[in-house]
Design an enzyme around this catalytic site. Structure first.
Site, PDB file in Angstrom:
ATOM      1  N   ASP A 173     -45.450  59.596   2.036  1.00  0.00           N
ATOM      2  CA  ASP A 173     -45.481  61.110   2.156  1.00  0.00           C
ATOM      3  C   ASP A 173     -43.919  61.477   2.406  1.00  0.00           C
ATOM      4  O   ASP A 173     -43.422  62.508   2.257  1.00  0.00           O
ATOM      5  CB  ASP A 173     -46.243  61.852   2.757  1.00  0.00           C
ATOM      6  CG  ASP A 173     -46.081  61.629   4.459  1.00  0.00           C
ATOM      7  OD1 ASP A 173     -45.014  61.150   4.707  1.00  0.00           O
ATOM      8  OD2 ASP A 173     -47.019  61.879   5.129  1.00  0.00           O
ATOM      9  N   TYR A 267     -35.009  57.896   6.586  1.00  0.00           N
ATOM     10  CA  TYR A 267     -35.444  56.868   7.511  1.00  0.00           C
ATOM     11  C   TYR A 267     -34.014  55.766   7.232  1.00  0.00           C
ATOM     12  O   TYR A 267     -34.067  54.859   8.336  1.00  0.00           O
ATOM     13  CB  TYR A 267     -36.489  55.831   6.943  1.00  0.00           C
ATOM     14  CG  TYR A 267     -37.703  56.409   7.397  1.00  0.00           C
ATOM     15  CD1 TYR A 267     -38.242  55.797   8.600  1.00  0.00           C
ATOM     16  CD2 TYR A 267     -38.372  57.305   7.085  1.00  0.00           C
ATOM     17  CE1 TYR A 267     -39.588  56.193   9.130  1.00  0.00           C
ATOM     18  CE2 TYR A 267     -39.464  57.983   7.580  1.00  0.00           C
ATOM     19  CZ  TYR A 267     -40.235  57.393   8.465  1.00  0.00           C
ATOM     20  OH  TYR A 267     -41.305  57.760   9.126  1.00  0.00           O
TER      21      TYR A 267
HETATM   22  P1  NAD Z   1     -54.331  57.461  14.005  1.00  0.00           P
HETATM   23  O1  NAD Z   1     -54.195  56.267  14.985  1.00  0.00           O
HETATM   24  O2  NAD Z   1     -54.819  58.675  14.214  1.00  0.00           O
HETATM   25  O3  NAD Z   1     -55.730  56.989  12.743  1.00  0.00           O
HETATM   26  C1  NAD Z   1     -56.091  55.720  12.446  1.00  0.00           C
HETATM   27  C2  NAD Z   1     -57.352  55.270  12.185  1.00  0.00           C
HETATM   28  O4  NAD Z   1     -57.569  54.189  11.698  1.00  0.00           O
HETATM   29  C3  NAD Z   1     -58.267  55.287  13.730  1.00  0.00           C
HETATM   30  O5  NAD Z   1     -59.121  56.155  13.880  1.00  0.00           O
HETATM   31  C4  NAD Z   1     -58.458  53.858  13.557  1.00  0.00           C
HETATM   32  O6  NAD Z   1     -59.762  53.708  14.424  1.00  0.00           O
HETATM   33  C5  NAD Z   1     -58.791  53.526  12.299  1.00  0.00           C
HETATM   34  N1  NAD Z   1     -58.578  52.049  12.153  1.00  0.00           N
HETATM   35  C6  NAD Z   1     -57.826  51.128  12.845  1.00  0.00           C
HETATM   36  N2  NAD Z   1     -57.935  49.977  12.369  1.00  0.00           N
HETATM   37  C7  NAD Z   1     -58.725  50.018  11.462  1.00  0.00           C
HETATM   38  C8  NAD Z   1     -59.365  49.150  10.515  1.00  0.00           C
HETATM   39  N3  NAD Z   1     -59.171  47.711  10.484  1.00  0.00           N
HETATM   40  N4  NAD Z   1     -60.510  49.697   9.680  1.00  0.00           N
HETATM   41  C9  NAD Z   1     -60.934  50.792   9.519  1.00  0.00           C
HETATM   42  N5  NAD Z   1     -60.277  51.710  10.394  1.00  0.00           N
HETATM   43  C10 NAD Z   1     -59.361  51.394  11.290  1.00  0.00           C
HETATM   44  O7  NAD Z   1     -53.240  57.415  12.806  1.00  0.00           O
HETATM   45  P2  NAD Z   1     -52.480  58.445  12.116  1.00  0.00           P
HETATM   46  O8  NAD Z   1     -51.101  58.669  13.002  1.00  0.00           O
HETATM   47  O9  NAD Z   1     -53.269  59.327  11.810  1.00  0.00           O
HETATM   48  O10 NAD Z   1     -51.730  57.486  10.899  1.00  0.00           O
HETATM   49  C11 NAD Z   1     -52.689  56.782   9.793  1.00  0.00           C
HETATM   50  C12 NAD Z   1     -52.043  55.846   9.038  1.00  0.00           C
HETATM   51  O11 NAD Z   1     -51.371  56.594   8.138  1.00  0.00           O
HETATM   52  C13 NAD Z   1     -50.870  54.958   9.843  1.00  0.00           C
HETATM   53  O12 NAD Z   1     -50.817  53.491   9.249  1.00  0.00           O
HETATM   54  C14 NAD Z   1     -49.631  55.816   9.578  1.00  0.00           C
HETATM   55  O13 NAD Z   1     -48.588  54.967   9.891  1.00  0.00           O
HETATM   56  C15 NAD Z   1     -49.867  56.245   8.034  1.00  0.00           C
HETATM   57  N6  NAD Z   1     -49.089  57.095   7.622  1.00  0.00           N
HETATM   58  C16 NAD Z   1     -48.286  57.067   6.372  1.00  0.00           C
HETATM   59  C17 NAD Z   1     -47.825  58.025   5.731  1.00  0.00           C
HETATM   60  C18 NAD Z   1     -47.084  57.561   4.663  1.00  0.00           C
HETATM   61  O14 NAD Z   1     -46.357  58.527   4.174  1.00  0.00           O
HETATM   62  N7  NAD Z   1     -47.150  56.364   4.196  1.00  0.00           N
HETATM   63  C19 NAD Z   1     -47.328  58.927   6.593  1.00  0.00           C
HETATM   64  C20 NAD Z   1     -48.103  59.421   7.875  1.00  0.00           C
HETATM   65  C21 NAD Z   1     -48.927  58.447   8.381  1.00  0.00           C
HETATM   66  C1  LMR Z   2     -46.517  59.622  12.173  1.00  0.00           C
HETATM   67  O1  LMR Z   2     -47.213  59.257  13.264  1.00  0.00           O
HETATM   68  O2  LMR Z   2     -46.450  60.921  12.035  1.00  0.00           O
HETATM   69  C2  LMR Z   2     -45.799  58.610  11.499  1.00  0.00           C
HETATM   70  O3  LMR Z   2     -46.814  57.972  10.634  1.00  0.00           O
HETATM   71  C3  LMR Z   2     -44.516  59.141  11.097  1.00  0.00           C
HETATM   72  C4  LMR Z   2     -44.061  59.882  12.192  1.00  0.00           C
HETATM   73  O4  LMR Z   2     -44.000  60.880  12.094  1.00  0.00           O
HETATM   74  O5  LMR Z   2     -43.388  59.019  13.172  1.00  0.00           O
END
Ligand code: NAD
Ligand code: LMR
Length: 444
Positions: A173, A267
């Site tokens: 994103d 980044y």
């Molecule tokens: P979060 O910790 O709030 O939520 C992640 C969830 O994944 C948790 O509820 C956890 O229990 C669950 N989880 C962990 N391992 C698991 C598994 N093996 N199987 C099933 N569930 C599992 O995290 P967040 O801050 O909301 O971020 C979620 C993900 O999205 C992260 O990987 C983050 O880096 C990614 N993210 C990506 C982008 C992007 O643009 N690519 C942007 C924001 C967040």
């Molecule tokens: C997040 O936790 O929001 C990331 O995945 C990206 C950031 O804001 O550092």
């Protein structure tokens, strides 16, 4: 012929802080992307339940015809699904905190997806995401997975090698957030009014062209703005933007100056100004602490409030770039629209002077067969050098995971632009081996 399909969507990582935004976007967009089922899957049932209980109220109030369930059982979760939206964080915030704090202890950038922190997270994420792919292929072989789980570059390289024929599309994103900012800077209604060219790796790319729908070049106006303000819009637009992101959006002004012919991804500041980043970091209070104090607190607090009130009529949850992008992508695939959208996919010539097996981030046309990559031509010398080095780091990280190789991982850390030398790389790696013992393969 009337198309009366309704879709079943699974959010894997139901306990993610991003889940409520996606739910809101799905419920607001049922006229464009109708749902029959919405499911959550997480391996932490307790965390997921807090979001699921609030979601059950939202769904009941806004779309009672949609069936909703949350489960920790993979079979139940992945059966009868059309789209999987994956956003898991293997090791959760506790491990993210170490990804950030261990390198900083050695004077190196500590970051979720960049440098040693990102590589460490990569080795945890790979098996987690592959497991989701396997569940999808077993229980809903025709489904598509759109994966946000980070670090997307390493995850994409691993799925390219390990599951080459799977229907997983890795997405991010960050460029979307920046394009929303570009639209705001230019006074456009939304990012979809912009036609763009962009190339690089995930969290490591450049815009080479931005135009309006009539073909007018918008780069000169954007460059003038970014040279002064970075991507910081300010005012109401940035009223809720966290402190660390304010710094990042503003720092894009300095990143831009290195190549005034393009516009950079935010980044790149970590790779081009690592000493500045370390100087501006507090090793005892990193991004994880900020997320826990802010986003996580707000999201879980709002879920609790909804459940206690028994209604979500006045909820503060709203769609954002993260949620609208993933739902737009599902819609493009479901309805074969060929919308031009970014994805992280095997290069195969999209950037002509970069390894065809690199996983790059480029615009693609999205239809019912998935992404069709657009050719972005040749990377300039500066970008070619940076991309080749960083892609080698990502490849070595996946080699290390596949071969259980300490040496390959040490090479990955040492090659990484932000790590000053192989000695420091080894010190960080040795701390990380201990911290990740429950997640990494045993390295030889
Ligand atoms: P979060 O910790 O709030 O939520 C992640 C969830 O994944 C948790 O509820 C956890 O229990 C669950 N989880 C962990 N391992 C698991 C598994 N093996 N199987 C099933 N569930 C599992 O995290 P967040 O801050 O909301 O971020 C979620 C993900 O999205 C992260 O990987 C983050 O880096 C990614 N993210 C990506 C982008 C992007 O643009 N690519 C942007 C924001 C967040
Ligand atoms: C997040 O936790 O929001 C990331 O995945 C990206 C950031 O804001 O550092």
């Amino acid at each position: 012929q009337k198309d009366d399909r309704k879709f079943s969507v699974l959010i894997a990582g139901g306990g993610s802080t991003y889940t409520p935004g996606i739910v809101l976007t799905l419920l607001n967009g049922l006229d464009k992307f109708p749902l029959r089922k919405l499911k959550f899957y997480d391996n932490d049932g307790e965390r997921q339940k807090k979001i699921a209980d609030a979601t059950a109220i939202l769904v009941k109030e806004r779309a009672p015809e949609v069936e909703f369930e949350a489960t920790t059982d993979p079979k139940e979760a992945f059966t009868d699904v059309d789209f999987v939206m994956a956003q898991i964080r293997v090791g959760k915030y506790a491990m993210r905190s170490l990804d950030e704090k261990i390198p900083l202890k050695h004077g190196v950038v500590g970051q979720e997806t960049t440098g040693p922190g990102g590589i460490a997270y990569g080795l945890r994420s790979i098996p987690g995401v592959i497991q989701l792919v396997d569940y999808m292929e077993k229980y809903s072989p025709n489904a598509w997975m759109l994966n946000y789980s980070n670090p997307a570059a390493i995850v994409a390289e691993a799925t390219r090698r390990e599951r080459p024929n799977s229907k997983i599309i890795n997405i991010c994103d960050m460029p979307i957030d920046i394009m929303d900012r570009m639209a705001a800077i230019l006074g456009f209604k939304d990012r979809n009014d912009l036609v763009f060219r962009y190339y690089g790796l995930n969290h490591f790319g450049w815009w080479t062209d931005v135009r309006d729908k009539q073909g007018n070049d918008l780069m000169p106006k954007l460059k003038k703005y970014v040279a002064k303000n970075g991507y910081w819009v300010g005012g109401d637009y940035d009223a809720n933007t966290e402190k660390s992101w304010e710094e990042t959006f503003k720092k894009a002004a300095d990143v831009y100056k290195l190549d005034p012919s393009t516009l950079p991804n935010t980044y790149l500041k970590y790779y081009l100004y690592p000493s500045w980043v370390v100087k501006h970091s507090n090793p005892n209070y990193t991004r994880t602490d900020e997320v826990e104090a802010h986003r996580q607190k707000l999201v879980f607090g709002e879920c609790k409030r909804i459940v206690e009130a028994g209604t979500a009529k006045d909820t503060e949850f709203k769609p954002d770039e993260h949620s609208t992008y993933i739902v737009d992508l599902c819609t493009a695939i479901a309805y074969n629209t060929h919308q031009r959208m970014l994805a992280i996919i095997p290069n195969e010539g999209a950037i002509s002077n970069i390894d065809p097996t690199a996983t790059v981030e480029v615009p693609c046309l999205f239809g019912s067969n998935g992404p069709e990559r657009l050719s972005m031509g040749k990377a300039a010398t500066f970008q070619q050098g940076m991309i080749t080095e960083q892609n080698s780091v990502e490849k070595l990280a996946v080699d290390a995971w596949q071969e259980h190789s300490y040496t390959k991982l040490w090479e990955a850390f040492s090659l990484c632009k932000i790590v000053p030398d192989a000695g420091i790389a080894k010190d960080i790696l040795d701390d990380m081996v201990v911290a990740n013992k429950d997640y990494w393969p045993e390295l030889k």
